[in-house]
Scaffold this motif. Structure first.
Motif, short mmCIF file in Angstrom:
data_model
loop_
_atom_site.label_atom_id
_atom_site.label_comp_id
_atom_site.label_asym_id
_atom_site.label_seq_id
_atom_site.Cartn_x
_atom_site.Cartn_y
_atom_site.Cartn_z
N ARG A 26 -3.04 1.23 -2.55
CA ARG A 26 -4.16 1.79 -1.95
C ARG A 26 -3.84 2.16 -0.42
NH1 ARG A 26 -8.78 -0.65 -3.84
NH2 ARG A 26 -9.73 1.25 -2.77
N HIS A 27 -4.49 3.33 -0.22
CA HIS A 27 -4.08 3.92 1.40
C HIS A 27 -4.97 3.41 2.21
CE1 HIS A 27 -2.18 7.47 -0.88
NE2 HIS A 27 -1.35 7.22 0.27
N SER A 32 -10.62 2.12 4.15
CA SER A 32 -11.67 2.32 4.98
C SER A 32 -12.85 3.13 4.60
CB SER A 32 -11.20 3.23 6.31
OG SER A 32 -12.04 3.32 7.34
N GLN A 33 -12.73 4.07 3.86
CA GLN A 33 -13.96 4.82 3.13
C GLN A 33 -14.73 3.83 2.33
OE1 GLN A 33 -14.70 8.28 4.13
NE2 GLN A 33 -13.38 7.40 5.53
N ARG A 70 2.68 7.89 4.84
CA ARG A 70 1.35 6.95 4.69
C ARG A 70 1.72 5.69 4.21
NH1 ARG A 70 -3.19 10.17 1.58
NH2 ARG A 70 -4.64 8.63 2.46
N HIS A 71 1.03 4.76 4.91
CA HIS A 71 1.28 3.35 4.37
C HIS A 71 0.59 2.96 3.20
CE1 HIS A 71 2.97 0.10 7.20
NE2 HIS A 71 2.99 -0.28 5.97
N LEU A 72 0.84 2.22 2.09
CA LEU A 72 0.29 1.84 1.23
C LEU A 72 0.20 0.28 1.23
CD1 LEU A 72 1.81 4.15 -1.53
CD2 LEU A 72 -0.46 4.29 -0.83
N TYR A 73 -1.01 -0.29 0.31
CA TYR A 73 -1.15 -1.88 0.46
C TYR A 73 -1.53 -2.24 -0.75
CZ TYR A 73 -1.38 -0.81 5.52
OH TYR A 73 -1.07 -0.30 6.98
#
Length: 103
Positions: A26-27, A32-33, A70-73
């Motif tokens: 997930r980004h 956040s959204q 972009r970072h992904l988690y």
């Protein structure tokens, strides 16, 4: 006496969002959204969870030139177990709390 530290409401909100799709990368922006957490709240929580081995993180290369990577988690197995445990404990606290005492 050892103090039992419970997760903040913001951390619980994030854990709930991550647990919806625990193996999905997930980004941060998407999280956040989904959670409504501002970036100044979200990213420190993501860093703390990753530092504790509860999240994996990786960089995604820029999708097109001129765009930043972009970072992904995503949750680790330990993170999924932790998230379930924290959310269950929060639900138990809510049931034990006197009426009107929880925000």
């Amino acid at each position: 006496m050892q103090r039992i530290r419970r997760s903040s409401n913001q951390t619980l909100l994030l854990l709930r969002g991550l647990l919806d799709q625990p193996r999905q990368w997930r980004h941060g922006y998407d999280l956040s959204q989904e959670t409504g957490l501002p970036s100044g709240t979200l990213y420190p929580i993501l860093v703390r969870l990753a530092d504790r081995g509860l999240l994996e993180s990786k960089w995604e290369p820029a999708p097109e030139p001129g765009r930043p990577p972009r970072h992904l988690y995503r949750l680790t197995a330990k993170g999924s177990a932790y998230a379930r445990n924290e959310l269950e404990a929060d639900e138990a606290r809510a049931l034990d709390a006197p009426e009107g005492s929880r925000a």
